[in-house]
Design a protein around this motif. Structure first.
Motif, PDB file in Angstrom:
ATOM      1  N   UNK A  93     -40.596 -42.508   9.926  1.00  0.00           N
ATOM      2  CA  UNK A  93     -40.697 -43.093   8.589  1.00  0.00           C
ATOM      3  C   UNK A  93     -40.470 -42.026   7.529  1.00  0.00           C
ATOM      4  N   UNK A  94     -41.047 -40.848   7.720  1.00  0.00           N
ATOM      5  CA  UNK A  94     -40.871 -39.759   6.754  1.00  0.00           C
ATOM      6  C   UNK A  94     -39.393 -39.472   6.521  1.00  0.00           C
ATOM      7  N   UNK A  95     -38.603 -39.525   7.564  1.00  0.00           N
ATOM      8  CA  UNK A  95     -37.166 -39.218   7.445  1.00  0.00           C
ATOM      9  C   UNK A  95     -36.421 -40.245   6.604  1.00  0.00           C
ATOM     10  N   UNK A  96     -37.033 -41.405   6.381  1.00  0.00           N
ATOM     11  CA  UNK A  96     -36.377 -42.475   5.632  1.00  0.00           C
ATOM     12  C   UNK A  96     -36.864 -42.574   4.186  1.00  0.00           C
ATOM     13  N   UNK A  97     -37.773 -41.675   3.793  1.00  0.00           N
ATOM     14  CA  UNK A  97     -38.300 -41.677   2.426  1.00  0.00           C
ATOM     15  C   UNK A  97     -37.499 -40.685   1.595  1.00  0.00           C
ATOM     16  N   UNK A  98     -36.870 -41.168   0.553  1.00  0.00           N
ATOM     17  CA  UNK A  98     -36.082 -40.291  -0.320  1.00  0.00           C
ATOM     18  C   UNK A  98     -36.975 -39.481  -1.246  1.00  0.00           C
ATOM     19  N   UNK A  99     -37.993 -40.133  -1.832  1.00  0.00           N
ATOM     20  CA  UNK A  99     -38.882 -39.477  -2.793  1.00  0.00           C
ATOM     21  C   UNK A  99     -40.314 -39.863  -2.458  1.00  0.00           C
ATOM     22  N   UNK A 100     -41.146 -38.863  -2.190  1.00  0.00           N
ATOM     23  CA  UNK A 100     -42.565 -39.077  -1.905  1.00  0.00           C
ATOM     24  C   UNK A 100     -43.365 -38.515  -3.075  1.00  0.00           C
ATOM     25  N   UNK A 101     -44.333 -39.282  -3.600  1.00  0.00           N
ATOM     26  CA  UNK A 101     -45.004 -38.889  -4.850  1.00  0.00           C
ATOM     27  C   UNK A 101     -46.522 -38.829  -4.681  1.00  0.00           C
ATOM     28  N   UNK A 129     -38.611 -35.771   4.576  1.00  0.00           N
ATOM     29  CA  UNK A 129     -38.624 -36.355   3.231  1.00  0.00           C
ATOM     30  C   UNK A 129     -37.579 -35.655   2.368  1.00  0.00           C
ATOM     31  N   UNK A 130     -36.891 -36.417   1.535  1.00  0.00           N
ATOM     32  CA  UNK A 130     -35.849 -35.844   0.695  1.00  0.00           C
ATOM     33  C   UNK A 130     -36.384 -35.008  -0.445  1.00  0.00           C
ATOM     34  N   UNK A 131     -37.338 -35.559  -1.194  1.00  0.00           N
ATOM     35  CA  UNK A 131     -37.940 -34.880  -2.344  1.00  0.00           C
ATOM     36  C   UNK A 131     -39.434 -35.170  -2.347  1.00  0.00           C
TER      37      UNK A 131
END
Length: 306
Positions: free
Chosen positions: A175-183, A215-217
Motif C-alpha cells: 500500500x505504501x508504494x501506491x501512496x503518492x503523498x503521505x501527510x 511513498x512518493x512524498x
C-alpha cells in the motif's frame, strides 16, 4: 481544475472547552459546549469545496438529524453528496472533543455509520466515482476499504493523497508504494515509522523510512512551525504563519483539503504547501472544524500580507 474524490468519515463533533484538559480520573469544570459538523473525511471535503474545488464525497451517515445536518452542510459548500449512503439502524459517527485555553485538544471518536464505509459500499459506488484525478483519504473508516480505494486509484492512474489519521501502527508496504503523498503530523509519523520525532533529525529519519517503503512524498505537518516536505530529491521546510490560535480542531484537515485543491489546479508542490499552510493558519483562529474553514479569498489575502 481536476476533480477531487474524498473518501472518509462524517462525524458530529460535540466540543467542550475548559481551562485545561483533565488528567486520568480527574473532573474539571468546562466553560461551554457546542455541536459542530466534523469527521476527517467530511472536514477535508468541506475545506476543498469551500476553496472552490470540484469535489465528491463518499461516506456513510445514520438516518438521523446529525446525518442530515452533515450532508446539508457539505452540499451548501460545493461538495457533491449524491453518493453518501444513509444507513438505517445506524447512528451517525460522533466525536467528543476537549479543548483547553491554549487551543490544545483531545479527541475520542465513535465510528457509528462510518463503519459501513466498507468495500461493498465502495464497489457499489465505483461506476459513479471513477471520474476523478485526485483521491484524498484518511483512516477513520475501515482500513481494508482505504486499501481497496488506494489499489483501485493506482490501477486507474490517479494521484493518491493519504492523511494517516488516526495513525495505525503501520501500513502494508504494498500500500505504501501506491501512496503518492503521505501527510502525517509529528505523532503520526512517529507511530508509522517507529522513529522518535522530537527533533528535526528524528523527523527526517522517520520520513526517510517511509520514503524507503515506496511513498512518493512525505509532508509532515508541524502545527505553528509549518510543514516539512521530504522526497527523494531532498527536503524543504515551509514556515507556518504566526497567528493567535483559538482552536486547532480541524487544522490538519484544512491543510489536506487545501493542498489537494492547489494540486488539482495544476500548481507546484511548493505553491500547494504554502497555500495549505495559510489556510490552516486561518482555521486555528476560529472555533470548530468545518466552521473554521476559510474561503479562497481569505487565504490569498493572508498570503499577500506575508
Amino acid at each position: 481544475m481536476k476533480k477531487i474524490l474524498v473518501i472518509g468519515s462524517l462525524n458530529m463533533d460535540i466540543q467542550v472547552t475548559a481551562d485545561r484538559l483533565p488528567g486520568v480520573g480527574e473532573t474539571v469544570l468546562g466553560t461551554d459546549y457546542s455541536y459542530n459538523c466534523g469527521g476527517k473525511g467530511a472536514n477535508q471535503a468541506f475545506a476543498a469545496g469551500r476553496l472552490g474545488a470540484d469535489v465528491v464525497m463518499l461516506g456513510c451517515v445514520g438516518q438521523d438529524e446529525f446525518g442530515r445536518t452533515l450532508i446539508r452542510g457539505l452540499k451548501d459548500n460545493g461538495v457533491c453528496t449524491d453518493y453518501i449512503s444513509v444507513r438505517e439502524g445506524k447512528d451517525t459517527g460522533t466525536a467528543m472533543i476537549l479543548v483547553d485555553s491554549l487551543a490544545n485538544n483531545s479527541i475520542v471518536t465513535i465510528a457509528g455509520a462510518n463503519g459501513c464505509c466498507d468495500i461493498p459500499y465502495l464497489e457499489k459506488t465505483e461506476p459513479q466515482i471513477m471520474d476523478y484525478e485526485y483521491l484524498l483519504l484518511q483512516m477513520e473508516i475501515p482500513a481494508d476499504a482505504v486499501f481497496y480505494a488506494i489499489d483501485h486509484a493506482k490501477e486507474a492512474g490517479k494521484t493518491v493523497i493519504c492523511n494517516p489519521a488516526p495513525a495505525p501502527d503501520g501500513l502494508p508496504e504494498e500500500i505504501m508504494r501506491k501512496i503518492d503523498i503521505l501527510t502525517p503530523n509529528e505523532s503520526e509519523l512517529a507511530r508509522l515509522s517507529r522513529h522518535k520525532t522530537d527533533s528535526l533529525d528524528g523527523i527526517l529519519e522517520g520520513a526517510g523510512k517511509l520514503l524507503s517503503q515506496g511513498v512518493g512524498h512525505v509532508i509532515v505537518t508541524m502545527g505553528d512551525k509549518g510543514a516539512l516536505w521530504v522526497s527523494q530529491e531532498g527536503c524543504r521546510m515551509f514556515e507556518g504563519t504566526r497567528v493567535d490560535a483559538l482552536d486547532t480542531t480541524g487544522a490538519g484537515d484544512c491543510f489536506n483539503g487545501a493542498l489537494a485543491v492547489k494540486l488539482a489546479e495544476g500548481k507546484s508542490m511548493e505553491e500547494a504547501i504554502c497555500f495549505a499552510n495559510a489556510a490552516a493558519a486561518i482555521s486555528v483562529t476560529r472555533k470548530g472544524a468545518q466552521a473554521s474553514m476559510p474561503l479562497k479569498e481569505e487565504v490569498l489575502s493572508l498570503m499577500q500580507e506575508e
